[in-house]
Design a protein around this motif. Structure first.
Motif, mmCIF file in Angstrom:
data_model
loop_
_atom_site.group_PDB
_atom_site.id
_atom_site.type_symbol
_atom_site.label_atom_id
_atom_site.label_comp_id
_atom_site.label_asym_id
_atom_site.label_seq_id
_atom_site.Cartn_x
_atom_site.Cartn_y
_atom_site.Cartn_z
ATOM 1 N N PRO A 5 0.813 -1.229 0.000
ATOM 2 C CA PRO A 5 0.000 0.000 0.000
ATOM 3 C C PRO A 5 0.839 1.268 0.000
ATOM 4 O O PRO A 5 0.478 2.260 -0.643
ATOM 5 C CB PRO A 5 -0.812 -0.128 1.297
ATOM 6 N N GLN A 6 1.979 1.244 0.705
ATOM 7 C CA GLN A 6 2.832 2.426 0.753
ATOM 8 C C GLN A 6 3.444 2.728 -0.618
ATOM 9 O O GLN A 6 3.517 3.885 -1.039
ATOM 10 C CB GLN A 6 3.939 2.241 1.797
ATOM 11 N N GLU A 8 2.188 1.755 -3.537
ATOM 12 C CA GLU A 8 1.085 2.174 -4.399
ATOM 13 C C GLU A 8 0.757 3.647 -4.172
ATOM 14 O O GLU A 8 0.572 4.411 -5.124
ATOM 15 C CB GLU A 8 -0.154 1.315 -4.140
ATOM 16 N N THR A 9 0.682 4.046 -2.917
ATOM 17 C CA THR A 9 0.402 5.448 -2.595
ATOM 18 C C THR A 9 1.480 6.357 -3.151
ATOM 19 O O THR A 9 1.193 7.418 -3.743
ATOM 20 C CB THR A 9 0.304 5.639 -1.073
ATOM 21 N N LYS A 12 1.253 6.787 -6.911
ATOM 22 C CA LYS A 12 0.128 7.643 -7.305
ATOM 23 C C LYS A 12 0.420 9.116 -7.046
ATOM 24 O O LYS A 12 -0.018 9.985 -7.814
ATOM 25 C CB LYS A 12 -1.139 7.208 -6.571
ATOM 26 N N PRO A 39 1.680 13.646 3.018
ATOM 27 C CA PRO A 39 1.329 12.334 2.471
ATOM 28 C C PRO A 39 2.486 11.354 2.365
ATOM 29 O O PRO A 39 2.272 10.155 2.167
ATOM 30 C CB PRO A 39 0.797 12.674 1.074
#
Length: 279
Positions: A5-6, A8-9, A12, A39
């Motif tokens: 998830p990290q 992927e974030t 993006k 972020p």
């Protein structure tokens, strides 16, 4: 391919717009910056070095790897980008091996510099520098991690006689060699940042703001940068206040350096609430 998830974030975040990625130097500063809503965060080799009573570029590889793992653990829901200096190796094979060790700490991105750390030959020769980026690219691909590779051209910081043009030449080559993000720390004007952006050929560019040279986040975004980091600037700001306060005590017997101090608020309530949330 599915990444963490990290990662992927982080990927993006680089697709559009411009975001600020500040640089903590320990768990407390990382948690505070997370609490302000940033972020993503990045390590700072200088800021961390000072906490270990060392000069920048004087932190051993394994000590840095342990620090990166600590930052990742401190903010497990945020991407961490590693300031991985020159990859702790001169040879492409050495860079590749160390990049895999860095990825194993859980970072979502890492940067590789083309500075040697040696005053007599401060930059790796062009072809070797490009091959080092290719090696880092291969190493990341072999892990299947999706970790973003930032390639850094250190021409401004190493005193190159024509830093902007040489940075642009190297940035263009690093983009072709497989870097995901390009970074030439040193430009202080929108025009110079724009030159680096153009050299990157459409790939995201990181701009460094290490002092107040008149540019805002919106100015840097308008110049085309996708990401803004601040290196050791926050750590140096903290140290500057510390140094001046201790100078006043020693030289003048004065405590005027504490004039701007507040109580421990907002730190105590923030860290109490933050610890409860983590627990």
């Amino acid at each position: 391919m599915a990444y963490s998830p990290q990662v992927e974030t982080f990927r993006k975040l680089h697709e559009a717009g411009c975001f600020v990625m500040p640089n903590p130097w320990d768990e407390g500063s990382a948690r505070w910056l997370r609490g302000q809503g940033f972020p993503a965060l990045a390590s700072t080799s200088a800021g961390f070095a000072f906490t270990r009573a060392r000069a920048d570029q004087d932190v051993p590889r394994d000590m840095m790897l342990a620090h990166l793992a600590e930052l990742v653990k401190a903010v497990p829901d945020l991407p961490i980008n590693a300031d991985f200096e020159n990859g702790y190796a001169d040879t492409p094979d050495g860079v590749a091996a160390n990049v895999k060790l860095c990825i194993a700490t859980g970072v979502a991105g890492l940067s590789i510099e083309d500075a040697t750390g040696r005053t007599e030959d401060p930059l790796y020769p062009f072809e070797l520098a490009v091959e080092r980026v290719r090696a880092a690219r291969r190493a990341i691909d072999e892990t299947g991690s999706g970790v973003l590779l930032t390639a850094r051209a250190e021409c401004f910081l190493t005193g190159h006689p024509d830093p902007l043009n040489e940075s642009a030449r190297r940035i263009s080559a690093y983009a072709e060699a497989g870097a995901d993000v390009l970074y030439a720390p040193g430009p202080k004007t929108s025009a110079d940042i724009g030159t680096i952006v153009a050299a990157a050929g459409g790939k995201p560019v990181n701009a460094l703001v290490y002092g107040d040279f008149g540019l805002s986040v919106s100015d840097i975004a308008a110049a085309g940068a996708r990401r803004i980091s601040i290196g050791g600037a926050l750590a140096r700001a903290a140290w500057a206040a510390f140094i001046e306060a201790t100078r006043l005590i020693k030289d003048e017997g004065s405590f005027r350096g504490f004039a701007g101090n507040g109580a421990s608020a907002p730190l105590n309530p923030f860290f109490r609430d933050d610890l409860k949330a983590r627990s």
